[in-house]
Design a protein around this motif. Structure first.
Motif, PDB file in Angstrom:
ATOM      1  N   LEU A   8      30.978  59.627  44.630  1.00 37.07           N
ATOM      2  CA  LEU A   8      32.242  59.500  43.924  1.00 37.07           C
ATOM      3  C   LEU A   8      32.398  58.048  43.486  1.00 37.07           C
ATOM      4  CD1 LEU A   8      34.614  61.553  46.274  1.00 37.07           C
ATOM      5  CD2 LEU A   8      33.467  62.338  44.189  1.00 37.07           C
ATOM      6  N   PHE A   9      33.071  57.861  42.355  1.00 39.57           N
ATOM      7  CA  PHE A   9      33.276  56.521  41.810  1.00 39.57           C
ATOM      8  C   PHE A   9      34.731  56.322  41.409  1.00 39.57           C
ATOM      9  CE2 PHE A   9      28.808  57.387  41.009  1.00 39.57           C
ATOM     10  CZ  PHE A   9      28.184  56.170  41.256  1.00 39.57           C
ATOM     11  N   ASP A  10      35.197  55.099  41.556  1.00 39.86           N
ATOM     12  CA  ASP A  10      36.396  54.638  40.870  1.00 39.86           C
ATOM     13  C   ASP A  10      36.024  54.486  39.395  1.00 39.86           C
ATOM     14  OD1 ASP A  10      38.970  53.325  40.455  1.00 39.86           O
ATOM     15  OD2 ASP A  10      37.814  51.460  40.382  1.00 39.86           O
ATOM     16  N   LEU A  11      37.020  54.364  38.524  1.00 42.11           N
ATOM     17  CA  LEU A  11      36.730  54.248  37.092  1.00 42.11           C
ATOM     18  C   LEU A  11      36.851  52.798  36.623  1.00 42.11           C
ATOM     19  CD1 LEU A  11      36.041  55.784  34.455  1.00 42.11           C
ATOM     20  CD2 LEU A  11      38.514  56.008  34.066  1.00 42.11           C
ATOM     21  N   ASP A  12      38.092  52.309  36.454  1.00 43.81           N
ATOM     22  CA  ASP A  12      38.307  50.959  35.924  1.00 43.81           C
ATOM     23  C   ASP A  12      37.794  49.892  36.881  1.00 43.81           C
ATOM     24  OD1 ASP A  12      39.574  51.663  33.486  1.00 43.81           O
ATOM     25  OD2 ASP A  12      41.411  52.104  34.583  1.00 43.81           O
ATOM     26  N   GLY A  13      37.018  48.969  36.350  1.00 42.28           N
ATOM     27  CA  GLY A  13      36.482  47.888  37.159  1.00 42.28           C
ATOM     28  C   GLY A  13      35.207  48.266  37.891  1.00 42.28           C
ATOM     29  N   THR A  14      34.904  49.544  37.911  1.00 43.40           N
ATOM     30  CA  THR A  14      33.707  50.043  38.608  1.00 43.40           C
ATOM     31  C   THR A  14      32.698  50.585  37.614  1.00 43.40           C
ATOM     32  OG1 THR A  14      35.022  50.580  40.566  1.00 43.40           O
ATOM     33  CG2 THR A  14      32.873  51.666  40.346  1.00 43.40           C
ATOM     34  N   LEU A  15      33.094  51.614  36.883  1.00 46.98           N
ATOM     35  CA  LEU A  15      32.230  52.174  35.839  1.00 46.98           C
ATOM     36  C   LEU A  15      32.489  51.527  34.482  1.00 46.98           C
ATOM     37  CD1 LEU A  15      32.395  56.003  36.680  1.00 46.98           C
ATOM     38  CD2 LEU A  15      30.681  54.339  37.417  1.00 46.98           C
ATOM     39  N   VAL A  16      33.756  51.221  34.230  1.00 48.45           N
ATOM     40  CA  VAL A  16      34.136  50.672  32.926  1.00 48.45           C
ATOM     41  C   VAL A  16      35.061  49.477  33.110  1.00 48.45           C
ATOM     42  CG1 VAL A  16      33.996  52.982  31.899  1.00 48.45           C
ATOM     43  CG2 VAL A  16      36.225  52.086  32.629  1.00 48.45           C
ATOM     44  N   ASP A  17      35.247  48.737  32.036  1.00 49.01           N
ATOM     45  CA  ASP A  17      36.226  47.648  31.986  1.00 49.01           C
ATOM     46  C   ASP A  17      36.713  47.523  30.557  1.00 49.01           C
ATOM     47  OD1 ASP A  17      37.439  45.961  33.961  1.00 49.01           O
ATOM     48  OD2 ASP A  17      35.437  45.487  34.711  1.00 49.01           O
ATOM     49  N   VAL A  18      37.758  46.713  30.367  1.00 47.94           N
ATOM     50  CA  VAL A  18      38.289  46.496  29.018  1.00 47.94           C
ATOM     51  C   VAL A  18      38.108  45.040  28.624  1.00 47.94           C
ATOM     52  CG1 VAL A  18      39.985  48.343  29.234  1.00 47.94           C
ATOM     53  CG2 VAL A  18      40.637  45.995  29.796  1.00 47.94           C
ATOM     54  N   GLU A  19      38.047  44.811  27.331  1.00 45.06           N
ATOM     55  CA  GLU A  19      37.958  43.459  26.813  1.00 45.06           C
ATOM     56  C   GLU A  19      39.234  42.694  27.181  1.00 45.06           C
ATOM     57  OE1 GLU A  19      35.306  42.372  25.563  1.00 45.06           O
ATOM     58  OE2 GLU A  19      34.203  44.193  24.987  1.00 45.06           O
ATOM     59  N   TRP A  20      39.062  41.403  27.490  1.00 47.15           N
ATOM     60  CA  TRP A  20      40.198  40.588  27.936  1.00 47.15           C
ATOM     61  C   TRP A  20      41.320  40.547  26.898  1.00 47.15           C
ATOM     62  CZ3 TRP A  20      43.127  38.775  31.448  1.00 47.15           C
ATOM     63  CH2 TRP A  20      43.985  37.697  31.209  1.00 47.15           C
ATOM     64  N   PHE A  86      34.483  49.284  27.690  1.00 51.87           N
ATOM     65  CA  PHE A  86      33.017  49.316  27.664  1.00 51.87           C
ATOM     66  C   PHE A  86      32.487  49.749  29.023  1.00 51.87           C
ATOM     67  CE2 PHE A  86      34.359  45.085  28.949  1.00 51.87           C
ATOM     68  CZ  PHE A  86      33.547  44.796  30.046  1.00 51.87           C
ATOM     69  N   LEU A  87      31.298  50.326  29.020  1.00 47.49           N
ATOM     70  CA  LEU A  87      30.612  50.728  30.236  1.00 47.49           C
ATOM     71  C   LEU A  87      29.883  49.533  30.837  1.00 47.49           C
ATOM     72  CD1 LEU A  87      28.872  54.110  29.334  1.00 47.49           C
ATOM     73  CD2 LEU A  87      30.325  53.752  31.325  1.00 47.49           C
ATOM     74  N   HIS A  88      29.945  49.399  32.156  1.00 47.62           N
ATOM     75  CA  HIS A  88      29.088  48.436  32.827  1.00 47.62           C
ATOM     76  C   HIS A  88      27.659  48.989  32.827  1.00 47.62           C
ATOM     77  CE1 HIS A  88      31.993  45.516  34.241  1.00 47.62           C
ATOM     78  NE2 HIS A  88      32.788  46.479  34.655  1.00 47.62           N
ATOM     79  N   ASP A  89      26.714  48.181  32.388  1.00 44.93           N
ATOM     80  CA  ASP A  89      25.336  48.642  32.270  1.00 44.93           C
ATOM     81  C   ASP A  89      24.765  49.123  33.594  1.00 44.93           C
ATOM     82  OD1 ASP A  89      25.357  48.057  29.574  1.00 44.93           O
ATOM     83  OD2 ASP A  89      24.361  46.118  29.795  1.00 44.93           O
ATOM     84  N   LEU A 123      33.497  57.129  25.150  1.00 46.77           N
ATOM     85  CA  LEU A 123      32.229  56.670  25.703  1.00 46.77           C
ATOM     86  C   LEU A 123      31.225  57.814  25.870  1.00 46.77           C
ATOM     87  CD1 LEU A 123      33.532  54.163  28.407  1.00 46.77           C
ATOM     88  CD2 LEU A 123      32.600  53.635  26.140  1.00 46.77           C
ATOM     89  N   GLU A 124      31.690  59.032  25.648  1.00 44.24           N
ATOM     90  CA  GLU A 124      30.845  60.234  25.700  1.00 44.24           C
ATOM     91  C   GLU A 124      30.145  60.367  27.056  1.00 44.24           C
ATOM     92  OE1 GLU A 124      28.262  59.862  22.313  1.00 44.24           O
ATOM     93  OE2 GLU A 124      29.807  60.563  20.914  1.00 44.24           O
ATOM     94  N   VAL A 125      30.944  60.229  28.138  1.00 45.68           N
ATOM     95  CA  VAL A 125      30.386  60.323  29.487  1.00 45.68           C
ATOM     96  C   VAL A 125      30.998  61.478  30.282  1.00 45.68           C
ATOM     97  CG1 VAL A 125      29.798  57.877  29.586  1.00 45.68           C
ATOM     98  CG2 VAL A 125      32.060  58.633  30.385  1.00 45.68           C
TER      99      VAL A 125
END
Length: 229
Positions: A8-20, A86-89, A123-125
Motif C-alpha cells: 500500500l502507498f500514500d499518494l501525495d509526497g510518496t508517489l506524486v508531488d506538485v510543482e512549487w 508529476f510522478l516521482h521516478d 498521469l494514466e496510473v
C-alpha cells in the motif's frame, strides 16, 4: 527478508508531488481569503505535513482548522492541480515492478477524491492500483487503521489476517497507520530530517525507493541499516 504479499502507498509526497508554483499560488489565494499571509516555510510545512498533524500545526499558528480547510478545498482547482502534478521516478519504477510481478498494490491517501481522481486520470496510473481509498472524517484519517483496513479489503484480503503487507509513505501518520493495521511501514523522506525538524521512525527509512534492495521478482525488501521501530 521474505516477500511482502501486498503493498500500500500514500499518494501525495510518496508517489506524486506538485510543482512549487501551484502550492505557492494556492496558499496566496487561501491567505487572501483568510486575511493572513503564509510564508514559503509555512506553505511547505502544511502542504507536506512536515510538522506532523496539520490541524495541530494550524492551531499552533492561531488558525482554526474548521475555517482553513473549507477555504483550502474551495480554492483548489482539480484540473490545475492535476496538470501541476508529476510522478516521482523512483515510485513509478517500484510500482511498475510490483504490477509486473502481479503483486497487489493499493493507495491510502488523505487527498480528497475530487482532487485525487483527476491526478490519477491525467498521469494514466489508475490501472496500477487494485484498491484506492480516500480518507474522510467518517472513515478516519491516518494513523487510524480503518482506511488501511478498507484498502486491504479492497485488495480482496481479510483485514484481520491479510498476510504480510507494507504501507509506504512520506509522513509519520503513514507509518503509524501501517503499524496500527499490523503492517510494516516504510518512510520515504522526500525532504530531509533537517527540513522536517525530526526523524520519522519506521521499519525501513529511505530517501528514495531506489534504495530498497529488491529481489529478482521486484518485490523483496531488506531492512536498511537505519531501520528502527
Amino acid at each position: 527478508m521474505d516477500s511482502y504479499d501486498f503493498w500500500l502507498f500514500d499518494l501525495d509526497g510518496t508517489l506524486v508531488d506538485v510543482e512549487w508554483a501551484y502550492t505557492r499560488e494556492t496558499f496566496d489565494r487561501v491567505g487572501e481569503r483568510l486575511g493572513r499571509e503564509f510564508t514559503d516555510r509555512e506553505a511547505e510545512v502544511l502542504w507536506h505535513g512536515l510538522g506532523g498533524a496539520r490541524d495541530a500545526q494550524l492551531r499552533a499558528w492561531g488558525i482554526d482548522p474548521g475555517t482553513f480547510w473549507p477555504a483550502f478545498h474551495d480554492i483548489e482547482d482539480p484540473q490545475a492541480r492535476a496538470e501541476a502534478t508529476f510522478l516521482h521516478d523512483d515510485a513509478a519504477a517500484l510500482v511498475s515492478d510490483l504490477v509486473a510481478a502481479d503483486v497487489p498494490v493499493g493507495v491510502v491517501t488523505h487527498c480528497q477524491a475530487f482532487l485525487a481522481e483527476p491526478v490519477v486520470d491525467r498521469l494514466e496510473v489508475g490501472d496500477w492500483f487494485d484498491a484506492f481509498v480516500t480518507c474522510t472524517p467518517e472513515l478516519g484519517w491516518k494513523p487510524d487503521p480503518e482506511p488501511v483496513r478498507q484498502a486491504i479489503d479492497g485488495l480482496g484480503l481479510d483485514p484481520d489476517a491479510p498476510g504480510r503487507g507494507v504501507l509506504a509513505g512520506d509522513g509519520a501518520s503513514d507509518v503509524g497507520a501501517a503499524w496500527n493495521a499490523g503492517l510494516d511501514g516504510i518512510h520515504v523522506e522526500r525532504h530531509s530530517p533537517q527540513r522536517r525538524g525530526h526523524c520519522v521512525l519506521a521499519d525501513h527509512r529511505v530517501s528514495s525507493f531506489d534504495e530498497l534492495p529488491l529481489g529478482p521478482s521486484g518485490h523483496n525488501v531488506a531492512a536498511d541499516g537505519g531501520s528502527v521501530r
